[in-house]
Each structure stands twice: as C-alpha cells, then as structure tokens.
Design an enzyme around this catalytic site. Structure first.
Site, PDB file in Angstrom:
ATOM      1  N   ASN A 155       0.806  -1.222   0.000  1.00  0.00           N
ATOM      2  CA  ASN A 155       0.000   0.000   0.000  1.00  0.00           C
ATOM      3  C   ASN A 155       0.839   1.273   0.000  1.00  0.00           C
ATOM      4  O   ASN A 155       0.294   2.371  -0.098  1.00  0.00           O
ATOM      5  CB  ASN A 155      -0.979  -0.010   1.186  1.00  0.00           C
ATOM      6  CG  ASN A 155      -2.105  -1.008   0.968  1.00  0.00           C
ATOM      7  OD1 ASN A 155      -2.226  -1.578  -0.122  1.00  0.00           O
ATOM      8  ND2 ASN A 155      -2.913  -1.223   1.987  1.00  0.00           N
ATOM      9  N   ASP A 173      -7.344  -4.314   7.398  1.00  0.00           N
ATOM     10  CA  ASP A 173      -6.622  -5.314   6.605  1.00  0.00           C
ATOM     11  C   ASP A 173      -6.075  -6.462   7.457  1.00  0.00           C
ATOM     12  O   ASP A 173      -5.514  -7.418   6.915  1.00  0.00           O
ATOM     13  CB  ASP A 173      -5.462  -4.653   5.838  1.00  0.00           C
ATOM     14  CG  ASP A 173      -5.958  -3.837   4.649  1.00  0.00           C
ATOM     15  OD1 ASP A 173      -7.158  -3.910   4.340  1.00  0.00           O
ATOM     16  OD2 ASP A 173      -5.138  -3.132   4.033  1.00  0.00           O
TER      17      ASP A 173
HETATM   18  C1  UD1 Z   1      -6.703   1.645   1.450  1.00  0.00           C
HETATM   19  C2  UD1 Z   1      -5.883   0.376   1.342  1.00  0.00           C
HETATM   20  C3  UD1 Z   1      -6.683  -0.812   1.838  1.00  0.00           C
HETATM   21  C4  UD1 Z   1      -7.175  -0.551   3.253  1.00  0.00           C
HETATM   22  C5  UD1 Z   1      -7.905   0.793   3.332  1.00  0.00           C
HETATM   23  C6  UD1 Z   1      -8.282   1.186   4.751  1.00  0.00           C
HETATM   24  C7  UD1 Z   1      -4.432   0.777  -0.540  1.00  0.00           C
HETATM   25  C8  UD1 Z   1      -4.049   0.411  -1.925  1.00  0.00           C
HETATM   26  N1  UD1 Z   1      -5.506   0.162  -0.037  1.00  0.00           N
HETATM   27  O1  UD1 Z   1      -7.844   1.470   0.618  1.00  0.00           O
HETATM   28  O2  UD1 Z   1      -5.830  -1.958   1.833  1.00  0.00           O
HETATM   29  O3  UD1 Z   1      -8.076  -1.569   3.625  1.00  0.00           O
HETATM   30  O4  UD1 Z   1      -7.070   1.854   2.799  1.00  0.00           O
HETATM   31  O5  UD1 Z   1      -7.167   1.220   5.567  1.00  0.00           O
HETATM   32  O6  UD1 Z   1      -3.766   1.565   0.105  1.00  0.00           O
HETATM   33  N2  UD1 Z   1     -14.699   6.036   0.967  1.00  0.00           N
HETATM   34  C9  UD1 Z   1     -15.725   6.817   0.508  1.00  0.00           C
HETATM   35  N3  UD1 Z   1     -15.472   7.674  -0.535  1.00  0.00           N
HETATM   36  C10 UD1 Z   1     -14.241   7.784  -1.121  1.00  0.00           C
HETATM   37  C11 UD1 Z   1     -13.187   6.978  -0.614  1.00  0.00           C
HETATM   38  C12 UD1 Z   1     -13.445   6.103   0.436  1.00  0.00           C
HETATM   39  O7  UD1 Z   1     -16.850   6.740   0.997  1.00  0.00           O
HETATM   40  O8  UD1 Z   1     -14.085   8.587  -2.050  1.00  0.00           O
HETATM   41  C13 UD1 Z   1     -14.950   5.061   2.059  1.00  0.00           C
HETATM   42  C14 UD1 Z   1     -14.763   3.619   1.584  1.00  0.00           C
HETATM   43  O9  UD1 Z   1     -15.926   3.147   0.954  1.00  0.00           O
HETATM   44  C15 UD1 Z   1     -14.448   2.886   2.849  1.00  0.00           C
HETATM   45  C16 UD1 Z   1     -13.686   3.931   3.667  1.00  0.00           C
HETATM   46  O10 UD1 Z   1     -13.977   5.198   3.065  1.00  0.00           O
HETATM   47  O11 UD1 Z   1     -15.627   2.529   3.511  1.00  0.00           O
HETATM   48  C17 UD1 Z   1     -12.188   3.715   3.691  1.00  0.00           C
HETATM   49  O12 UD1 Z   1     -11.677   3.774   2.390  1.00  0.00           O
HETATM   50  P1  UD1 Z   1     -10.205   4.297   2.053  1.00  0.00           P
HETATM   51  O13 UD1 Z   1      -9.546   4.755   3.306  1.00  0.00           O
HETATM   52  O14 UD1 Z   1     -10.327   5.249   0.929  1.00  0.00           O
HETATM   53  O15 UD1 Z   1      -9.515   2.974   1.572  1.00  0.00           O
HETATM   54  P2  UD1 Z   1      -8.733   2.729   0.224  1.00  0.00           P
HETATM   55  O16 UD1 Z   1      -7.844   3.870  -0.074  1.00  0.00           O
HETATM   56  O17 UD1 Z   1      -9.671   2.253  -0.810  1.00  0.00           O
END
Ligand code: UD1
Length: 427
Positions: free
Chosen positions: A23, A306
């Site tokens: 990540n 994770d």
């Molecule tokens: C990253 C990690 C993933 C980890 C997660 C949380 C990478 C490649 N992946 O994923 O392994 O599980 O962080 O630690 O680094 N959300 C929204 N709108 C958005 C973006 C996110 O509602 O525009 C929500 C998502 O649906 C989720 C939450 O926020 O419920 C967390 O997501 P986010 O922190 O963005 O995770 P990722 O970046 O996808």
C-alpha cells in the site's frame, strides 16, 4: 488456476523478513509519474506482487520506461504521452485511482473508467473527485468513464472521512498545483508518511503526513531519486498472527514495531507473549489464545481493517467468546462462510462478528474471496487438523510475495500447486 495445499497442525517456529508495503509501493509508483525530468527514480527492493505488476503495466502503457535491476525498479517517466488509463488494467485494481492525481497534475487531463479491486464492500470515489474539484479540476462522468481536466491551484481540502486513497490522490495532484494545498482530516496511516517521504525525496515540499493536516507547497519541478518504502505492516501482522494461531513462535525482522502496536496489544491481552528488540518483533503462544471482546477496526492508529480477517481466524480457535466490529468497509466478512466450512462458530450481526471459540478446526477446501480473507484462510488451515486446499490464490498473491515459501521456512507444510488442466487429465 493455482492453489495452496496445507497440512495443518504444526506450530510455526522461525523468522520472517517482511517485504516492502504494497500500500506504499502503489501510490509511490503513481507518484513517479510526476517526475518530468530525464532523471531516473530508483525504488529499492520492490516485491513483484500481483498488484505491483498490474501498476507497472499501466505505467508502461502511459509511456514510462520501467527496468528491473536486481530487486530494484528503475523508472523513467520524462516522456509521458497518454492521459487515458486502459480500461482492462484500470479494472484490475482499485489503486489505479491514484493515477488521477498525477496525470491531471502533469498533463492537465486524465480519463479513466471506474476502478476495480477487492470485493470488500462499496468503495465509492466521491472524496477523490470532490477533492480534485476543490483544486480546480473540471470533472465529467459519462458512460462509465470519468474525465478530469484543468490547471490545478492550491486550496483547502477538508475530507469528511480520512480516506487513505483520497488523501494520497490529493497529495499527488497538489504537488503540481500552483500555491499551497492544505488537506484537513487527512488519513494518518504510515503509508501516507511513506508517500510524503518519497515525494520529498524527488523534490516535493510536503509536511504534516502522519497527522490529520497535510500541507503541500505545489509547483516545484520534480526529479529523480532513490527510495525504499516501509516494511509491510499487514504482512508482518499476518506472520505474527500465524504464530499465535499455530501456538508457535515467530520473529518478524526489520519491521516498525510502532506500526504493529495495536495488534501486539491485542495479542498480549489474548495471552500471547510479545517481545520487541529494536526492529524485530517476536510473538509466541504456548497454548490457546483467550477470546477478545470489543475489537473494532478503524483508521490508523486504530486496528487495521486489513488484519481483521486474520485476527478473526485466530479468535475462531480462542478459549471463550470474541467480537469484532468492522467499521471501515461495509461487507468485509466473505471469509466467514469459508471458516465455517472448517468448523468455526461465527455469527454475523450487521457489521459485528460474534465468535464462539472452538477447540479445533478441520481441514477443508476453501476459496479466497479477496486478499486478506485469503490470508485468514491460510492461517486457519495452518492450525487445522488434516489437509486444506485454498483456491483462488491469485487474490492472496496480489499482496503477499513468496507467502508459502516464507511459511514453509518456519516449519509450515504448505505448497503451491498449479491445477492440472481438465483436457490434460482427460488426455
Ligand atoms: C486503502 C488500502 C486498503 C485498506 C484501506 C483502509 C491501498 C491500496 N488500499 O484502501 O488496503 O483496507 O485503505 O485502511 O492503500 N470512501 C468513501 N469515498 C471515497 C473513498 C473512500 O466513501 O471517495 C470510504 C470507503 O468506501 C471505505 C472507507 O472510506 O468505507 C475507507 O476507504 P479508504 O480509506 O479510501 O480505503 P482505500 O484507499 O480504498
């Protein structure tokens, strides 16, 4: 389709060296696109995980030159000439969303289709898009595509939730924006610090990563440089949990113990011994773990989502009851039906798993539905009596390099088998 075969029931004993964090590597690779100079970027000791290969294919298609020198990657991104990320590669993994920020910043334009990734719940990208709009991007969404264009200018960007990906995407875009950007309620994960350190190494001016306010002074020309990302805290945590579930002793070398503090705190509460010696963390468990109630996942420094499936697999064998509430993703419990096939007693109440610890699990044929769920099934299989087959391991190999080899080096009986083609067996 390859699978893992596991003969369970042996305590692990040994030492594991953990590879660089997936990540961190993914946003760092996206960030390498910001270097418009002829100088190369050297990323040290990069594991060729499934997701890393997918990102490298995308970078190459966009015009980057990628070379491997031993375990290092050399990237030359001076001649970037494409702003459209190919659909098939974009759908392969969600992290391709990080490409929006650097492509928009560098070329003033980006076109992508909606990203793919693990099936662990609804993963909207509204925070990414709203943040880019605050930086002046004009965004159009049509026929499954998102197109953004415009010259970016620094701005205040408050996030309603500290999304890891949105924070990274906005940092990457803001490096090219004129003036200062301030991201408020930013994610504080170590991978954000890694991205800041990398970008500053190649000439960016970013401060505050690791706290909830990150400042980026944009508009500097980026150049080449050399960088090595942090060790993968989720892989490290998986090996420590493997020690606990098999009642063995595992030392994870060259880790950052602080990144593992919440996990090791839970393991101590559950009765395991934890020792920290510099960058080495050792977990040993002589008997069954005790159940843990009230475990909740959350943004850093909370317990990482994770590691939720892997901890849950351990608690399935603990003495007494446990509860784990998933607060980051809405449907991250696809491992439960598979663990039940092995004899686990787990009920799901909304986002909360109620686990009644059993004395033993049985080997079974199970399917990895996503990356960390797959790792949890490997842990359960290592502890179960008899043989297990773990199918769909492509998910596991997105994030764990040489997983069976490392576990076998600590005494596990695990092998990777290529499934025999049906035609061949008929022939
Ligand atoms: C990253 C990690 C993933 C980890 C997660 C949380 C990478 C490649 N992946 O994923 O392994 O599980 O962080 O630690 O680094 N959300 C929204 N709108 C958005 C973006 C996110 O509602 O525009 C929500 C998502 O649906 C989720 C939450 O926020 O419920 C967390 O997501 P986010 O922190 O963005 O995770 P990722 O970046 O996808």
């Amino acid at each position: 389709m390859a699978k893992y075969l596991v003969q369970g029931g042996l305590p692990l004993a040994g030492t594991a060296r953990v590879h660089g964090a997936k990540n961190s590597i993914l946003p760092v690779l996206a960030g390498s696109l910001l270097n418009g100079s002829k100088e190369k970027i050297r990323l040290k000791e990069v594991p060729l995980l499934g997701d890393v290969r997918a990102m490298l294919s995308i970078l190459t298609r966009l015009g980057a030159q990628v070379d491997r020198e031993g375990a290092d990657l050399l990237l030359q991104t001076g001649a970037l000439d494409c702003y459209h990320v190919p659909d098939v590669l974009m759908r392969e993994m969600r992290s391709s969303i990080f490409l929006m920020g650097p492509l928009l910043g560098r070329l003033g334009r980006v076109r992508i289709c909606y990203p793919g990734g693990c099936a662990i719940g609804k993963r909207p990208i509204n925070l990414h898009l709203e943040g880019l709009q605050r930086l002046g991007a004009i965004i159009e969404e049509r026929d499954g595509y998102i197109e953004a264009r415009g010259r970016l200018r620094g701005s205040e960007v408050p996030l309603v939730y500290p999304s890891v990906g949105a924070t990274e995407n906005l940092m990457l875009a803001a490096v090219c924006a004129r003036g200062e950007t301030v991201i408020q309620n930013a994610a504080c994960e170590p991978e954000i610090v890694d991205l800041q350190n990398f970008l500053n190494t190649i000439g960016a001016r970013i401060s505050g990563a690791g706290s909830s306010m990150i400042k980026i002074r944009g508009g500097t020309e980026l150049r080449g440089g050399s960088y090595r990302v942090f060790p993968d805290r989720i892989v490290a945590g998986t090996f420590l949990l493997a020690a606990a579930v098999t009642r063995g002793t595992v030392t994870v070398e060259e880790s950052v113990p602080e990144h593992l503090a919440v996990l090791t705190g839970f393991l101590k509460r559950a009765g395991a011994d934890v020792a920290v010696n510099g960058s080495a963390v050792t977990v040993s468990a002589a008997g069954r773990l005790k159940g843990l109630s009230g475990v909740e996942t959350g943004p850093y420094p909370g317990f990482p989502t994770d590691l939720q499936p892997q901890l849950l697999a351990c608690l399935a064998l603990a003495e007494g009851d446990s509860t784990i509430t998933e607060r980051v993703f809405n449907t991250r419990f696809h491992h439960l039906p598979e663990l039940r096939k092995m004899g686990a007693k787990i009920e799901l109440h909304g986002h909360r798993a109620a686990i009644r610890g059993v004395e033993g699990l049985n080997g079974a044929v199970v399917r990895a539905t996503d990356l960390r769920a797959g790792a949890a099934l490997v842990l359960a299989a290592l502890a179960a009596a008899g043989e297990s087959e773990i199918l769909e391991i492509k998910h596991i190999e997105r994030g764990y390099d040489r997983f069976p080899e490392t576990l076998a080096g600590m005494g596990a009986r695990i092998s990777r088998e290529e499934a025999v083609r049906e035609e061949a067996s008929l022939g």
